[in-house]
Scaffold this active site. Structure first.
Site, PDB file in Angstrom:
ATOM      1  N   GLU A   1       0.946  -1.229  -0.137  1.00 63.04           N
ATOM      2  CA  GLU A   1       0.088   0.067   0.119  1.00 63.04           C
ATOM      3  C   GLU A   1       0.815   1.297  -0.089  1.00 63.04           C
ATOM      4  O   GLU A   1       2.070   1.348   0.412  1.00 63.04           O
ATOM      5  CB  GLU A   1      -1.186   0.014   1.268  1.00 63.04           C
ATOM      6  CG  GLU A   1      -0.291  -0.189   2.479  1.00 63.04           C
ATOM      7  CD  GLU A   1       0.240   1.112   2.974  1.00 63.04           C
ATOM      8  OE1 GLU A   1      -0.176   2.060   2.540  1.00 63.04           O
ATOM      9  OE2 GLU A   1       1.022   1.244   4.110  1.00 63.04           O
ATOM     10  N   PHE A   2       0.387   2.292  -0.511  1.00 63.66           N
ATOM     11  CA  PHE A   2       0.841   3.716  -0.599  1.00 63.66           C
ATOM     12  C   PHE A   2       0.222   4.706  -0.303  1.00 63.66           C
ATOM     13  O   PHE A   2       0.500   5.911  -0.286  1.00 63.66           O
ATOM     14  CB  PHE A   2       1.314   3.829  -2.012  1.00 63.66           C
ATOM     15  CG  PHE A   2       2.108   2.734  -2.782  1.00 63.66           C
ATOM     16  CD1 PHE A   2       3.498   2.864  -2.453  1.00 63.66           C
ATOM     17  CD2 PHE A   2       1.817   1.811  -3.571  1.00 63.66           C
ATOM     18  CE1 PHE A   2       4.359   1.685  -3.196  1.00 63.66           C
ATOM     19  CE2 PHE A   2       2.455   0.770  -4.256  1.00 63.66           C
ATOM     20  CZ  PHE A   2       3.795   0.652  -3.935  1.00 63.66           C
TER      21      PHE A   2
ATOM     22  N   ARG B 208      -1.363   7.376   2.441  1.00 61.35           N
ATOM     23  CA  ARG B 208      -0.730   8.538   3.512  1.00 61.35           C
ATOM     24  C   ARG B 208      -1.881   8.245   4.752  1.00 61.35           C
ATOM     25  O   ARG B 208      -2.900   8.791   4.266  1.00 61.35           O
ATOM     26  CB  ARG B 208      -0.490   9.750   3.011  1.00 61.35           C
ATOM     27  CG  ARG B 208       0.911   9.817   2.094  1.00 61.35           C
ATOM     28  CD  ARG B 208       0.800  11.064   1.218  1.00 61.35           C
ATOM     29  NE  ARG B 208      -0.345  11.476   0.682  1.00 61.35           N
ATOM     30  CZ  ARG B 208      -0.889  12.377  -0.087  1.00 61.35           C
ATOM     31  NH1 ARG B 208      -0.070  13.518  -0.169  1.00 61.35           N
ATOM     32  NH2 ARG B 208      -1.931  12.284  -0.609  1.00 61.35           N
TER      33      ARG B 208
ATOM     34  N   PHE C 226       7.601  16.668  -1.503  1.00 56.38           N
ATOM     35  CA  PHE C 226       8.410  16.317  -0.688  1.00 56.38           C
ATOM     36  C   PHE C 226       9.687  16.962  -0.467  1.00 56.38           C
ATOM     37  O   PHE C 226      10.764  16.296  -0.351  1.00 56.38           O
ATOM     38  CB  PHE C 226       8.812  14.886  -0.808  1.00 56.38           C
ATOM     39  CG  PHE C 226       7.617  13.709  -0.177  1.00 56.38           C
ATOM     40  CD1 PHE C 226       6.178  13.842  -0.502  1.00 56.38           C
ATOM     41  CD2 PHE C 226       7.878  13.069   0.873  1.00 56.38           C
ATOM     42  CE1 PHE C 226       5.233  13.351   0.252  1.00 56.38           C
ATOM     43  CE2 PHE C 226       6.868  12.601   1.823  1.00 56.38           C
ATOM     44  CZ  PHE C 226       5.587  12.567   1.332  1.00 56.38           C
TER      45      PHE C 226
ATOM     46  N   CYS D   1       5.863   4.772   9.400  1.00 53.08           N
ATOM     47  CA  CYS D   1       6.413   4.050   8.490  1.00 53.08           C
ATOM     48  C   CYS D   1       7.583   4.410   7.773  1.00 53.08           C
ATOM     49  O   CYS D   1       8.559   3.716   7.690  1.00 53.08           O
ATOM     50  CB  CYS D   1       5.322   4.622   7.038  1.00 53.08           C
ATOM     51  SG  CYS D   1       3.636   4.086   7.489  1.00 53.08           S
TER      52      CYS D   1
ATOM     53  N   ARG E  11       3.037   8.288  16.690  1.00 49.38           N
ATOM     54  CA  ARG E  11       4.332   7.164  16.641  1.00 49.38           C
ATOM     55  C   ARG E  11       5.404   8.067  15.779  1.00 49.38           C
ATOM     56  O   ARG E  11       5.214   8.921  14.739  1.00 49.38           O
ATOM     57  CB  ARG E  11       3.995   6.305  15.442  1.00 49.38           C
ATOM     58  CG  ARG E  11       3.250   5.255  16.442  1.00 49.38           C
ATOM     59  CD  ARG E  11       2.771   3.910  15.819  1.00 49.38           C
ATOM     60  NE  ARG E  11       1.798   4.279  14.963  1.00 49.38           N
ATOM     61  CZ  ARG E  11       1.487   3.513  13.762  1.00 49.38           C
ATOM     62  NH1 ARG E  11       1.772   2.209  13.881  1.00 49.38           N
ATOM     63  NH2 ARG E  11       0.569   3.717  13.065  1.00 49.38           N
TER      64      ARG E  11
HETATM   65  C1  UGA Z   1       4.000   7.384   3.961  1.00 49.68           C
HETATM   66  C2  UGA Z   1       4.029   7.540   2.519  1.00 49.68           C
HETATM   67  O1  UGA Z   1       3.993   8.897   1.979  1.00 49.68           O
HETATM   68  C3  UGA Z   1       3.172   6.701   1.867  1.00 49.68           C
HETATM   69  O2  UGA Z   1       3.136   6.649   0.346  1.00 49.68           O
HETATM   70  C4  UGA Z   1       3.337   5.181   2.455  1.00 49.68           C
HETATM   71  O3  UGA Z   1       2.249   4.425   2.023  1.00 49.68           O
HETATM   72  C5  UGA Z   1       3.114   5.325   3.935  1.00 49.68           C
HETATM   73  O4  UGA Z   1       4.236   6.121   4.552  1.00 49.68           O
HETATM   74  C6  UGA Z   1       3.210   4.133   4.731  1.00 49.68           C
HETATM   75  O5  UGA Z   1       4.410   3.620   4.250  1.00 49.68           O
HETATM   76  O6  UGA Z   1       2.209   3.436   5.338  1.00 49.68           O
HETATM   77  P1  UGA Z   1       2.848   8.953   6.063  1.00 49.68           P
HETATM   78  O7  UGA Z   1       3.595   8.270   6.763  1.00 49.68           O
HETATM   79  O8  UGA Z   1       1.446   8.522   6.240  1.00 49.68           O
HETATM   80  O9  UGA Z   1       2.893   8.279   4.547  1.00 49.68           O
HETATM   81  O10 UGA Z   1       3.083  10.213   5.759  1.00 49.68           O
HETATM   82  P2  UGA Z   1       3.632  11.268   4.620  1.00 49.68           P
HETATM   83  O11 UGA Z   1       2.812  12.242   4.231  1.00 49.68           O
HETATM   84  O12 UGA Z   1       4.508  10.661   3.657  1.00 49.68           O
HETATM   85  O13 UGA Z   1       4.607  12.257   5.734  1.00 49.68           O
HETATM   86  C7  UGA Z   1       5.651  11.459   6.648  1.00 49.68           C
HETATM   87  C8  UGA Z   1       6.206  12.574   7.298  1.00 49.68           C
HETATM   88  O14 UGA Z   1       7.325  13.325   6.411  1.00 49.68           O
HETATM   89  C9  UGA Z   1       5.641  13.615   8.055  1.00 49.68           C
HETATM   90  O15 UGA Z   1       6.158  13.765   9.215  1.00 49.68           O
HETATM   91  C10 UGA Z   1       5.816  14.967   7.170  1.00 49.68           C
HETATM   92  O16 UGA Z   1       5.624  15.926   8.141  1.00 49.68           O
HETATM   93  C11 UGA Z   1       7.174  14.701   6.908  1.00 49.68           C
HETATM   94  N1  UGA Z   1       7.456  15.520   5.299  1.00 49.68           N
HETATM   95  C12 UGA Z   1       6.757  15.096   4.542  1.00 49.68           C
HETATM   96  C13 UGA Z   1       8.400  16.498   5.549  1.00 49.68           C
HETATM   97  O17 UGA Z   1       8.977  16.732   6.566  1.00 49.68           O
HETATM   98  N2  UGA Z   1       8.598  17.116   4.310  1.00 49.68           N
HETATM   99  C14 UGA Z   1       7.996  16.841   3.350  1.00 49.68           C
HETATM  100  O18 UGA Z   1       7.956  17.542   2.067  1.00 49.68           O
HETATM  101  C15 UGA Z   1       7.116  15.993   2.905  1.00 49.68           C
END
Ligand code: UGA
Length: 437
Positions: free
Chosen positions: A151-152, A154, A249, A260, A327
């Protein structure tokens, strides 16, 4: 199609509800009695936009059920999704206990041919392990095929992502099983990418590791921007105009959190190590992220000196907006360090406070509004860019704080805006906006 989904965490529940929404008959299985009772009433145990509406609708239309009984859930299923957790162990490897248990439960309950679809993020080779468990423990008259379907989605936009993803990856070593899983997914209208099982398992880890790398890279550039006087937002925007780089990103901040990225990057380092490859690049990505989470504390010490007896307001606690998931949230090491330094920590989050209580030190005082949190504070830390936090009028800080000093870990305000107020505004990778401290 009759589908069973084992595990009702983020992945399992969203998968089950979405499969019901596109017309399949779905039974979700979880061993937690209380959770199953709540979900059967159409209530979601997690905060996820639109999920409850879809749960209620599909329960009412008799396409979605919940049970604690593996046997009754699995026995009539043609396809069984495994969506249990694979938590990180102390050495960074994924704990596969729940996967093994799910495979054994399936083996003991199946009464006819079936396909097992692995949704959980599992190290390369795990689907072979599931196959072995099925071979050793299920009846020899039953044919079982395994398909990997990572799965991908968020958190916080999980339902949206399920219906609007960029691709659905289906890894199958058995042609017909792959085709059946492909046909299950067709109504989503998302491009499907077929591959072998091991490559599908690797696509998941490589995707998360690459996104984490992008974040740590831009954070390192932001650290250099601070030293040379450049502005990371302009730099990222200029880089992102190259379509080979892409503009997503590239938001610098206080690092990535969530279960994740942290779990999967550590697991991939281990997978590489187990196969005699030292993944130095990814190790650095992790190291950069750990340091980045502490940036606001460092900046506060530079500006304020001692933090002892200083009232510090933390705005946003969840690892990102629109979720109550704590988490690996940056708020955890930040609150722990501030308390250790002797600061008085006041904290606010629109939805994560109940969860945050068990993650943050007991000395932290939780408030019900942003205003209460920042009243008489000596500094405010913006940790999570909730809409409510981003849209707060900067005049509120100026009016309510003891010292109007804002450390913004998510670059929520433009420097032009910040300079209109009588406050000192310190963000990530951008020049400080200073009103004499
Ligand atoms: C992430 C992936 O984006 C999903 O594609 C994947 O399915 C999921 O993990 C998983 O493996 O289950 P998620 O952890 O829900 O999703 O959240 P993201 O939106 O990717 O953000 C992750 C972290 O990165 C957050 O703390 C966010 O603040 C940070 N982030 C994101 C940044 O610091 N800068 C960015 O430009 C983007």
């Amino acid at each position: 199609m009759n589908i069973a989904v084992i595990g009702t965490g983020y992945v399992g529940l969203v998968t089950g509800v979405s499969l019901a929404e596109i017309g399949h008959h779905v039974i979700c299985i979880d061993m937690d009695d209380e959770k199953v009772m709540v979900m059967s009433k159409g209530e979601s145990p997690i905060y996820e936009p639109n999920l409850e509406e879809l749960m209620k609708k599909n329960i009412d239309e008799n396409r979605l059920m919940f049970t604690t009984s593996h046997h009754s859930g699995i026995k009539n299923a043609e396809v069984i999704y495994i969506a249990v957790g694979t938590p990180q162990q102390s050495d960074g490897t994924a704990d596969l206990r729940f996967i093994d248990k799910a495979a054994l439960d399936i083996a003991h309950s199946l009464t006819s041919n079936a396909i097992i679809v692995t949704k959980s993020t599992v190290p390369v080779g795990t689907n072979d392990r599931i196959k072995e468990i099925m071979h050793d423990h299920s009846s020899s008259e039953i044919d079982v095929h395994i398909v990997s379907n990572p799965e991908f989605l968020r958190e916080g936009s999980a339902v949206y992502d399920t219906f609007n993803g960029d691709r659905i990856v289906i890894g199958a070593d058995h042609q017909e099983a792959g085709e059946i899983v492909e046909s299950i997914n067709l109504p989503f209208g998302i491009p499907i990418y077929r591959t072998d099982i091991k490559s599908a398992e690797m696509i998941k880890y490589a995707s998360n590791a690459f996104l984490a790398t992008k974040i740590s890279f831009i954070n390192e550039i932001s650290n250099i921007c601070e030293k040379v006087g450049a502005n990371i937002q302009d730099v990222a925007a200029g880089m992102g105009k190259d379509h080979r780089i892409g503009n997503e990103f590239l938001n610098a901040g206080i690092g990535y959190g969530g279960s994740c990225f942290s779990k999967d990057t550590n697991a991939l380092v281990q997978i590489a190590g187990n196969n005699r490859h030292d993944f130095t690049l990814l190790k650095s990505v992790i190291e950069v992220n750990n340091a980045q989470q502490m940036k606001l504390v460092e900046k506060a010490k530079d500006v304020m000196g001692q933090l002892r007896n200083k009232k510090i307001a933390l705005l946003g606690l969840a690892f990102k907006p629109n979720t109550n998931d704590m988490r690996e949230a940056a708020s955890i090491p930040i609150a722990q360090t501030l308390i250790k330094e002797g600061a008085e920590v006041y904290a606010y989050d629109p939805v994560a406070i109940a969860h945050a209580r068990s993650f943050l030190p007991e000395e932290v005082v939780f408030c019900e509004t942003i205003e209460d949190t920042i009243s008489n504070a000596d500094a405010a830390f913006i940790i999570t860019e909730w809409e409510e936090v981003k849209s707060l009028d900067l005049a509120t800080y100026e009016r309510l704080m003891n010292v109007p000093l804002v450390f913004d870990g998510r670059n929520c305000y433009s420097l032009e805006k910040a300079s209109e107020y009588e406050l000192t505004y310190i963000s990530i990778g951008r020049p400080m906006v200073s009103h004499s401290l």
